[in-house]
Design a protein around this motif. Structure first.
Motif, PDB file in Angstrom:
ATOM      1  N   GLY A  51       0.763  -1.241   0.000  1.00 56.76           N
ATOM      2  CA  GLY A  51       0.000   0.000   0.000  1.00 56.76           C
ATOM      3  C   GLY A  51       0.791   1.285   0.000  1.00 56.76           C
ATOM      4  O   GLY A  51       0.222   2.370   0.075  1.00 56.76           O
ATOM      5  N   PHE A  52       2.109   1.216  -0.103  1.00 59.09           N
ATOM      6  CA  PHE A  52       2.920   2.428  -0.153  1.00 59.09           C
ATOM      7  C   PHE A  52       2.975   2.880  -1.603  1.00 59.09           C
ATOM      8  O   PHE A  52       3.350   2.097  -2.483  1.00 59.09           O
ATOM      9  CB  PHE A  52       4.319   2.169   0.410  1.00 59.09           C
ATOM     10  CG  PHE A  52       4.294   1.819   1.865  1.00 59.09           C
ATOM     11  CD1 PHE A  52       4.336   2.813   2.827  1.00 59.09           C
ATOM     12  CD2 PHE A  52       4.185   0.501   2.275  1.00 59.09           C
ATOM     13  CE1 PHE A  52       4.292   2.495   4.179  1.00 59.09           C
ATOM     14  CE2 PHE A  52       4.143   0.171   3.621  1.00 59.09           C
ATOM     15  CZ  PHE A  52       4.182   1.166   4.573  1.00 59.09           C
ATOM     16  N   GLU A  53       2.588   4.133  -1.855  1.00 58.44           N
ATOM     17  CA  GLU A  53       2.449   4.588  -3.237  1.00 58.44           C
ATOM     18  C   GLU A  53       3.393   5.708  -3.631  1.00 58.44           C
ATOM     19  O   GLU A  53       3.888   5.719  -4.748  1.00 58.44           O
ATOM     20  CB  GLU A  53       1.002   5.013  -3.494  1.00 58.44           C
ATOM     21  CG  GLU A  53       0.015   3.878  -3.360  1.00 58.44           C
ATOM     22  CD  GLU A  53      -1.418   4.323  -3.512  1.00 58.44           C
ATOM     23  OE1 GLU A  53      -1.658   5.538  -3.681  1.00 58.44           O
ATOM     24  OE2 GLU A  53      -2.310   3.457  -3.460  1.00 58.44           O
ATOM     25  N   SER A  54       3.621   6.646  -2.737  1.00 61.84           N
ATOM     26  CA  SER A  54       4.464   7.783  -3.113  1.00 61.84           C
ATOM     27  C   SER A  54       5.914   7.341  -3.203  1.00 61.84           C
ATOM     28  O   SER A  54       6.333   6.379  -2.554  1.00 61.84           O
ATOM     29  CB  SER A  54       4.330   8.923  -2.096  1.00 61.84           C
ATOM     30  OG  SER A  54       4.990   8.592  -0.889  1.00 61.84           O
ATOM     31  N   GLU A  55       6.690   8.051  -4.026  1.00 61.43           N
ATOM     32  CA  GLU A  55       8.111   7.733  -4.142  1.00 61.43           C
ATOM     33  C   GLU A  55       8.800   7.814  -2.785  1.00 61.43           C
ATOM     34  O   GLU A  55       9.637   6.984  -2.458  1.00 61.43           O
ATOM     35  CB  GLU A  55       8.796   8.668  -5.142  1.00 61.43           C
ATOM     36  CG  GLU A  55       8.496   8.366  -6.577  1.00 61.43           C
ATOM     37  CD  GLU A  55       9.303   9.210  -7.555  1.00 61.43           C
ATOM     38  OE1 GLU A  55      10.210   9.958  -7.119  1.00 61.43           O
ATOM     39  OE2 GLU A  55       9.037   9.097  -8.760  1.00 61.43           O
ATOM     40  N   ALA A  56       8.432   8.827  -1.999  1.00 62.72           N
ATOM     41  CA  ALA A  56       9.060   9.012  -0.688  1.00 62.72           C
ATOM     42  C   ALA A  56       8.774   7.823   0.230  1.00 62.72           C
ATOM     43  O   ALA A  56       9.681   7.308   0.893  1.00 62.72           O
ATOM     44  CB  ALA A  56       8.578  10.305  -0.044  1.00 62.72           C
ATOM     45  N   ASP A  57       7.514   7.372   0.273  1.00 61.62           N
ATOM     46  CA  ASP A  57       7.170   6.237   1.131  1.00 61.62           C
ATOM     47  C   ASP A  57       7.829   4.955   0.645  1.00 61.62           C
ATOM     48  O   ASP A  57       8.339   4.168   1.445  1.00 61.62           O
ATOM     49  CB  ASP A  57       5.650   6.039   1.194  1.00 61.62           C
ATOM     50  CG  ASP A  57       4.955   7.047   2.102  1.00 61.62           C
ATOM     51  OD1 ASP A  57       5.651   7.807   2.805  1.00 61.62           O
ATOM     52  OD2 ASP A  57       3.712   7.070   2.094  1.00 61.62           O
ATOM     53  N   TRP A  80       7.751  -9.778  12.687  1.00 61.15           N
ATOM     54  CA  TRP A  80       7.189  -8.500  13.119  1.00 61.15           C
ATOM     55  C   TRP A  80       7.123  -7.499  11.975  1.00 61.15           C
ATOM     56  O   TRP A  80       6.234  -6.639  11.950  1.00 61.15           O
ATOM     57  CB  TRP A  80       7.976  -7.931  14.308  1.00 61.15           C
ATOM     58  CG  TRP A  80       9.450  -7.775  14.083  1.00 61.15           C
ATOM     59  CD1 TRP A  80      10.418  -8.694  14.326  1.00 61.15           C
ATOM     60  CD2 TRP A  80      10.128  -6.623  13.561  1.00 61.15           C
ATOM     61  NE1 TRP A  80      11.658  -8.192  13.994  1.00 61.15           N
ATOM     62  CE2 TRP A  80      11.512  -6.920  13.536  1.00 61.15           C
ATOM     63  CE3 TRP A  80       9.704  -5.373  13.134  1.00 61.15           C
ATOM     64  CZ2 TRP A  80      12.466  -6.015  13.081  1.00 61.15           C
ATOM     65  CZ3 TRP A  80      10.655  -4.466  12.682  1.00 61.15           C
ATOM     66  CH2 TRP A  80      12.012  -4.796  12.663  1.00 61.15           C
ATOM     67  N   VAL A  81       8.017  -7.616  11.007  1.00 62.01           N
ATOM     68  CA  VAL A  81       7.983  -6.708   9.853  1.00 62.01           C
ATOM     69  C   VAL A  81       6.697  -6.934   9.066  1.00 62.01           C
ATOM     70  O   VAL A  81       5.973  -5.981   8.745  1.00 62.01           O
ATOM     71  CB  VAL A  81       9.226  -6.901   8.942  1.00 62.01           C
ATOM     72  CG1 VAL A  81       9.106  -6.065   7.680  1.00 62.01           C
ATOM     73  CG2 VAL A  81      10.497  -6.564   9.697  1.00 62.01           C
ATOM     74  N   LYS A  82       6.392  -8.191   8.780  1.00 58.55           N
ATOM     75  CA  LYS A  82       5.155  -8.512   8.059  1.00 58.55           C
ATOM     76  C   LYS A  82       3.938  -8.088   8.869  1.00 58.55           C
ATOM     77  O   LYS A  82       2.968  -7.565   8.313  1.00 58.55           O
ATOM     78  CB  LYS A  82       5.065 -10.007   7.754  1.00 58.55           C
ATOM     79  CG  LYS A  82       5.924 -10.452   6.620  1.00 58.55           C
ATOM     80  CD  LYS A  82       5.695 -11.928   6.335  1.00 58.55           C
ATOM     81  CE  LYS A  82       6.661 -12.416   5.292  1.00 58.55           C
ATOM     82  NZ  LYS A  82       6.566 -13.850   5.068  1.00 58.55           N
ATOM     83  N   ASP A  83       3.975  -8.331  10.184  1.00 61.80           N
ATOM     84  CA  ASP A  83       2.845  -7.961  11.034  1.00 61.80           C
ATOM     85  C   ASP A  83       2.550  -6.465  10.926  1.00 61.80           C
ATOM     86  O   ASP A  83       1.389  -6.062  10.829  1.00 61.80           O
ATOM     87  CB  ASP A  83       3.108  -8.337  12.489  1.00 61.80           C
ATOM     88  CG  ASP A  83       3.135  -9.838  12.721  1.00 61.80           C
ATOM     89  OD1 ASP A  83       2.647 -10.596  11.853  1.00 61.80           O
ATOM     90  OD2 ASP A  83       3.662 -10.259  13.774  1.00 61.80           O
ATOM     91  N   ILE A  84       3.591  -5.671  10.948  1.00 64.73           N
ATOM     92  CA  ILE A  84       3.409  -4.222  10.844  1.00 64.73           C
ATOM     93  C   ILE A  84       2.918  -3.844   9.452  1.00 64.73           C
ATOM     94  O   ILE A  84       1.965  -3.079   9.308  1.00 64.73           O
ATOM     95  CB  ILE A  84       4.706  -3.470  11.207  1.00 64.73           C
ATOM     96  CG1 ILE A  84       5.025  -3.649  12.699  1.00 64.73           C
ATOM     97  CG2 ILE A  84       4.601  -1.987  10.840  1.00 64.73           C
ATOM     98  CD1 ILE A  84       6.392  -3.159  13.124  1.00 64.73           C
ATOM     99  N   LEU A  85       3.563  -4.376   8.417  1.00 61.29           N
ATOM    100  CA  LEU A  85       3.169  -4.026   7.045  1.00 61.29           C
ATOM    101  C   LEU A  85       1.735  -4.439   6.727  1.00 61.29           C
ATOM    102  O   LEU A  85       1.050  -3.776   5.948  1.00 61.29           O
ATOM    103  CB  LEU A  85       4.131  -4.659   6.037  1.00 61.29           C
ATOM    104  CG  LEU A  85       5.534  -4.084   6.003  1.00 61.29           C
ATOM    105  CD1 LEU A  85       6.425  -4.900   5.077  1.00 61.29           C
ATOM    106  CD2 LEU A  85       5.517  -2.618   5.572  1.00 61.29           C
ATOM    107  N   LEU A  86       1.268  -5.521   7.329  1.00 59.61           N
ATOM    108  CA  LEU A  86      -0.085  -6.016   7.058  1.00 59.61           C
ATOM    109  C   LEU A  86      -1.144  -5.445   8.000  1.00 59.61           C
ATOM    110  O   LEU A  86      -2.331  -5.698   7.802  1.00 59.61           O
ATOM    111  CB  LEU A  86      -0.107  -7.549   7.144  1.00 59.61           C
ATOM    112  CG  LEU A  86       0.692  -8.282   6.072  1.00 59.61           C
ATOM    113  CD1 LEU A  86       0.777  -9.774   6.391  1.00 59.61           C
ATOM    114  CD2 LEU A  86       0.095  -8.052   4.693  1.00 59.61           C
ATOM    115  N   MET A  90      -3.177   0.659  11.185  1.00 62.94           N
ATOM    116  CA  MET A  90      -2.237   1.768  11.023  1.00 62.94           C
ATOM    117  C   MET A  90      -2.255   2.278   9.593  1.00 62.94           C
ATOM    118  O   MET A  90      -2.403   1.489   8.657  1.00 62.94           O
ATOM    119  CB  MET A  90      -0.800   1.304  11.346  1.00 62.94           C
ATOM    120  CG  MET A  90      -0.563   0.932  12.767  1.00 62.94           C
ATOM    121  SD  MET A  90       1.199   0.549  13.076  1.00 62.94           S
ATOM    122  CE  MET A  90       1.225  -1.209  12.782  1.00 62.94           C
ATOM    123  N   ASP A  91      -2.070   3.596   9.449  1.00 63.02           N
ATOM    124  CA  ASP A  91      -1.867   4.139   8.108  1.00 63.02           C
ATOM    125  C   ASP A  91      -0.379   4.004   7.777  1.00 63.02           C
ATOM    126  O   ASP A  91       0.414   3.529   8.594  1.00 63.02           O
ATOM    127  CB  ASP A  91      -2.361   5.584   8.003  1.00 63.02           C
ATOM    128  CG  ASP A  91      -1.603   6.567   8.897  1.00 63.02           C
ATOM    129  OD1 ASP A  91      -0.494   6.238   9.392  1.00 63.02           O
ATOM    130  OD2 ASP A  91      -2.115   7.680   9.101  1.00 63.02           O
TER     131      ASP A  91
END
Length: 116
Positions: A51-57, A80-86, A90-91
């Motif tokens: 879900g990260f779309e902008s170049e900066a993100d 924990w990385v996957k848990d956070i990304l999924l 959180m936005d």
């Protein structure tokens, strides 16, 4: 994809590769441009798929993932990385903060264990 969008994508890849070479010189020293480009694109695709779309993100996620061992996205030690990304609670800004905060805690813990 239009020629303009293709050029913008190529520029983004080129800038990203330059950033990684300068910021992670030791990690990228033995990588050919082709290997680095493919790793960069893979990490960008991982960021976009979460879900990260902008170049900066996208670049922030690439930077973060480059700080981890290369196999971290598939390693149970870094679940924990996957848990956070999924996380749906959180936005993207909160996910980025959570990733870096968790990484800082992990790094501090590893440093403390090494010092003992």
């Amino acid at each position: 994809m239009s020629t303009q969008k293709e050029l913008e994508a190529e520029r983004f890849v080129h800038r990203g590769m330059q950033y990684l070479r300068s910021t992670f010189a030791d990690q990228t020293a033995d990588m050919t441009d082709e290997v680095l480009k493919n790793r960069f694109i893979d990490l960008c695709q991982l960021a976009i798929s979460h879900g990260f779309e902008s170049e900066a993100d996208v670049m922030t996620i690439v930077d973060f993932l480059f700080r981890l061992p290369q196999d971290a996205p598939d390693s149970p030690d870094y679940e924990w990385v996957k848990d956070i990304l999924l996380s749906e609670d959180m936005d993207n800004a909160m996910k980025i903060d959570a990733l870096y905060n968790a990484f800082a805690l992990l790094t501090a813990q590893e440093t403390e264990e090494t010092d003992q």
